[in-house]
Design an enzyme around this catalytic site. Structure first.
Site, PDB file in Angstrom:
ATOM      1  N   ASP A  39     -10.975   2.729   4.122  1.00 48.91           N
ATOM      2  CA  ASP A  39     -11.291   1.299   4.021  1.00 48.91           C
ATOM      3  C   ASP A  39     -12.800   1.075   3.914  1.00 48.91           C
ATOM      4  O   ASP A  39     -13.251  -0.016   3.568  1.00 48.91           O
ATOM      5  CB  ASP A  39     -10.767   0.553   5.264  1.00 48.91           C
ATOM      6  CG  ASP A  39      -9.508  -0.247   4.975  1.00 48.91           C
ATOM      7  OD1 ASP A  39      -9.239  -0.516   3.787  1.00 48.91           O
ATOM      8  OD2 ASP A  39      -8.810  -0.616   5.934  1.00 48.91           O
TER       9      ASP A  39
ATOM     10  N   LYS B  84       0.841  -1.202   0.000  1.00 46.78           N
ATOM     11  CA  LYS B  84       0.000   0.000   0.000  1.00 46.78           C
ATOM     12  C   LYS B  84       0.878   1.256   0.000  1.00 46.78           C
ATOM     13  O   LYS B  84       0.604   2.213  -0.714  1.00 46.78           O
ATOM     14  CB  LYS B  84      -0.942  -0.012   1.219  1.00 46.78           C
ATOM     15  CG  LYS B  84      -2.043  -1.062   1.055  1.00 46.78           C
ATOM     16  CD  LYS B  84      -2.839  -1.304   2.320  1.00 46.78           C
ATOM     17  CE  LYS B  84      -3.795  -2.482   2.107  1.00 46.78           C
ATOM     18  NZ  LYS B  84      -4.499  -2.887   3.328  1.00 46.78           N
TER      19      LYS B  84
ATOM     20  N   GLN C 242      -4.566  -1.565   9.672  1.00 41.76           N
ATOM     21  CA  GLN C 242      -4.524  -2.920   9.117  1.00 41.76           C
ATOM     22  C   GLN C 242      -5.101  -3.931  10.110  1.00 41.76           C
ATOM     23  O   GLN C 242      -4.723  -3.936  11.281  1.00 41.76           O
ATOM     24  CB  GLN C 242      -3.060  -3.269   8.770  1.00 41.76           C
ATOM     25  CG  GLN C 242      -2.882  -4.538   7.986  1.00 41.76           C
ATOM     26  CD  GLN C 242      -3.433  -4.458   6.562  1.00 41.76           C
ATOM     27  OE1 GLN C 242      -3.297  -3.455   5.880  1.00 41.76           O
ATOM     28  NE2 GLN C 242      -4.079  -5.528   6.113  1.00 41.76           N
TER      29      GLN C 242
END
Ligand code: NAD
Length: 294
Positions: free
Chosen positions: A120, A53, A97
């Site tokens: 997200d 990412k 994460q």
């Protein structure tokens, strides 16, 4: 012969568009979009995802900042960091994460992220916006699935779509997006009866169960579009590991189109994350422009 949907190429094109949008923002004197990525602990798969990412941010011109915290980080410490990032005007997207270590309540962490920076798309506010068909930040993998579908079927209105899997991060949001596209949607899960029969009458199948090659050739209607989200590492005959999807790829040549694993849905997830960061940056900047002077 089924068309193979090239996720890498479609992701590359989306990255190009994202890069061009960033350039236009900078030319207009706006701030460079910024993404903060938080990783707690040393889970090897998470470390790989986070590095990918960060590299992808560099590629398109997003300013990334990385926060690597030890596995024994307390919940309050993590929430305090998120609070600071929520208040930081240089940060437009925050990604924490998952999975998180057991001492941390993942739901509380996801709730703590400002919904406007929730790139997200996991915050209940964004999930609710998707549910009501309103504009919000949409989860990246589901969003990537719809991009891939529309690359072969620009208007899926009225099609019968089957989603295998009902998780909050894949199955449910994909089903909502398909519904918003005008599809007639069936959501299958571990308790579903007669799955092969339901699959055989579906024009679109999104497979997200995480069970390697569960969708067999005999489940697939000729011409159907197959989108494979699943990723499972299996030991090949040569003793080497390889990745396989939820769809028995070699058995579905009579499908209309199919995504490969790897190289299908996977690359789209990161491309959609970058696109979401730019979207969040634009929306936050617009919000600032509207805010009354202090
Ligand atoms: P999950 O384990 O949370 O959910 C799996 C779902 O499959 C559950 O809802 C369950 O009810 C359903 N299921 C299990 N057995 C079933 C059966 N026999 N028949 C029908 N449904 C069944 O998983 P997830 O987080 O939603 O991820 C699903 C898969 O997608 C995993 O392989 C994961 O690695 C992969 N994934 C890929 C990406 C990507 O970027 N490509 C992103 C996220 C997840």
């Amino acid at each position: 012969m089924a068309e193979i949907i090239d996720g890498r190429e479609i992701a590359r094109k989306l990255d190009e568009k994202t890069g061009a949008e960033i350039k236009a923002m900078l030319d207009a004197g706006q701030r460079r979009p910024g993404l903060a990525v938080i990783l707690v602990g040393e889970d090897p798969a998470s470390q790989v995802y986070v590095s990918r990412k960060i590299k992808a941010c560099e590629r398109v011109g997003i300013e990334s900042s990385e926060y690597r915290l030890p596995a024994d980080t307390g919940q309050d410490e993590l929430l305090a960091l998120i609070g600071r990032l929520n208040d930081d005007a240089n940060v437009h997207g925050i990604l924490c994460q998952v999975p998180l270590p057991p001492q941390i309540d993942t739901r509380l962490v996801l709730l703590a992220i400002d919904p406007a920076k929730d790139v997200d798309g996991f915050h209940p506010m964004n999930a609710g916006l998707l549910f009501t068909g309103s504009e919000g930040l949409v989860a990246c993998t589901p969003s990537g699935v719809i991009h891939l579908l529309k690359s072969v079927v620009p208007d899926p209105t009225g099609m019968d779509a089957l989603v295998i899997g009902r998780s909050n991060i894949v199955g449910k949001p994909v089903a909502m997006l398909l519904l918003n596209e005008g599809c007639t949607v069936t959501i299958a899960h571990s308790k579903t009866r007669n799955l092969p029969e339901i699959a055989r009458r579906s024009d679109i199948i999104v497979a997200a169960s995480g069970i390697a090659e569960m969708v067999k050739g005999g489940w697939v209607k000729p011409g159907a579009v197959l989108l494979d989200v699943g990723i499972t590492r299996v030991r090949g005959e040569n003793g080497k590991d390889r990745l396989v999807g939820d769809i028995a790829f070699d058995e579905v040549q009579h499908a209309g189109a199919v995504t490969p694993v790897p190289g299908g849905v996977g690359p789209m997830t990161i491309a959609c994350l970058l696109a979401n960061t730019v979207r969040a940056a634009k929306a936050l900047d617009r919000g600032k422009a509207r805010a009354p002077a202090a």
